[in-house]
Design a protein around this motif. Structure first.
Motif, PDB file in Angstrom:
ATOM      1  N   LEU A  61       0.799  -1.229   0.000  1.00  0.00           N
ATOM      2  CA  LEU A  61       0.000   0.000   0.000  1.00  0.00           C
ATOM      3  C   LEU A  61       0.834   1.284   0.000  1.00  0.00           C
ATOM      4  N   LEU A  62       2.148   1.180  -0.020  1.00  0.00           N
ATOM      5  CA  LEU A  62       3.004   2.376  -0.003  1.00  0.00           C
ATOM      6  C   LEU A  62       2.664   3.389  -1.094  1.00  0.00           C
TER       7      LEU A  62
ATOM      8  N   ARG B   3       5.164  10.808  -0.590  1.00  0.00           N
ATOM      9  CA  ARG B   3       6.551  10.336  -0.497  1.00  0.00           C
ATOM     10  C   ARG B   3       7.042  10.396   0.941  1.00  0.00           C
ATOM     11  N   ASP B   4       6.791  11.489   1.635  1.00  0.00           N
ATOM     12  CA  ASP B   4       7.261  11.637   3.013  1.00  0.00           C
ATOM     13  C   ASP B   4       6.609  10.615   3.945  1.00  0.00           C
ATOM     14  N   GLN B   5       5.314  10.371   3.751  1.00  0.00           N
ATOM     15  CA  GLN B   5       4.640   9.353   4.558  1.00  0.00           C
ATOM     16  C   GLN B   5       5.238   7.968   4.293  1.00  0.00           C
TER      17      GLN B   5
ATOM     18  N   GLY C  16       8.527   7.545   5.949  1.00  0.00           N
ATOM     19  CA  GLY C  16       8.329   7.315   7.379  1.00  0.00           C
ATOM     20  C   GLY C  16       7.925   5.886   7.691  1.00  0.00           C
ATOM     21  N   VAL C  17       7.029   5.333   6.868  1.00  0.00           N
ATOM     22  CA  VAL C  17       6.585   3.949   7.056  1.00  0.00           C
ATOM     23  C   VAL C  17       7.759   2.997   6.888  1.00  0.00           C
ATOM     24  N   VAL C  18       8.535   3.179   5.820  1.00  0.00           N
ATOM     25  CA  VAL C  18       9.651   2.272   5.544  1.00  0.00           C
ATOM     26  C   VAL C  18      10.740   2.414   6.603  1.00  0.00           C
TER      27      VAL C  18
ATOM     28  N   LEU D  16      12.513   5.576  -3.101  1.00  0.00           N
ATOM     29  CA  LEU D  16      11.587   6.662  -2.761  1.00  0.00           C
ATOM     30  C   LEU D  16      12.268   8.022  -2.815  1.00  0.00           C
ATOM     31  N   LYS D  17      13.512   8.076  -2.401  1.00  0.00           N
ATOM     32  CA  LYS D  17      14.226   9.336  -2.378  1.00  0.00           C
ATOM     33  C   LYS D  17      14.695   9.750  -3.774  1.00  0.00           C
ATOM     34  N   ASP D  18      14.928   8.748  -4.645  1.00  0.00           N
ATOM     35  CA  ASP D  18      15.357   9.039  -6.033  1.00  0.00           C
ATOM     36  C   ASP D  18      14.172   9.394  -6.928  1.00  0.00           C
TER      37      ASP D  18
END
Length: 165
Positions: free
Chosen positions: A100-101, A106-108, A111-113, A161-163
């Motif tokens: 469900l990511l 992106r910020d959420q 945080g989850v990961v 996610l950051k890329d």
């Protein structure tokens, strides 16, 4: 069925034991593989004795019973190990959150990961402290490998996610 098998295996490994002793040993060893509390263990021991898989070797004060595995219980344990194909389906809240990511910002998602990664790191630290020359070492090795794989997955996912904001 698996709680029954876990109890048969634990009793086979440690020898005669009370329900209380088994619950404590369960917490320190099998709990990383299969979760069960006193409220599940005690009734299952009674059922197993009624089914002839366990015998009550002795009874002590306050109704404390010492259980031992019978020949029938040993046969059931060994038959299950040799013939039973473990279920491949796994219910994993971590996998569900990973699925469900894409619904998160992106910020959420980061945080989850990060939280999931911290959970894998804590599990690795807990498991890494256990001695490897005891009964259950193969399950311990599997748990260590799963925790390390989870950490690698989290690191790769965080990088992605950051890329790709």
């Amino acid at each position: 069925m698996s709680l029954r098998i876990a109890l048969l295996g634990l009793l086979s490994a440690v020898g005669p034991a009370s329900g209380y002793d088994l619950a404590k040993k369960f917490e320190r060893s099998l709990n990383h593989v299969w979760q069960a509390g006193h409220t599940q263990i005690y009734p299952e021991l009674v059922k197993m004795a009624a089914d002839g898989l366990l015998a009550v070797e002795a009874e002590g004060a306050r109704g404390r019973k010492i259980y031992t595995v019978t020949a029938e219980g040993d046969h059931e344990l060994r038959t299950w190990m040799v013939e039973h194909a473990p279920a491949g389906a796994v219910r994993s809240e971590i996998a569900l959150q990973a699925f469900l990511l894409p619904l998160m910002t992106r910020d959420q998602a980061v945080g989850v990961v990060e939280r999931i990664k911290a959970e894998f790191e804590a599990r690795l630290e807990t498991l890494d402290c256990k001695p490897r020359d005891h009964f259950g070492r193969y399950a311990l090795d599997l748990g260590l490998a799963q925790a390390r794989t989870g950490i690698r997955w989290a690191e790769d996912t965080l990088a992605d996610l950051k890329d790709h904001p």
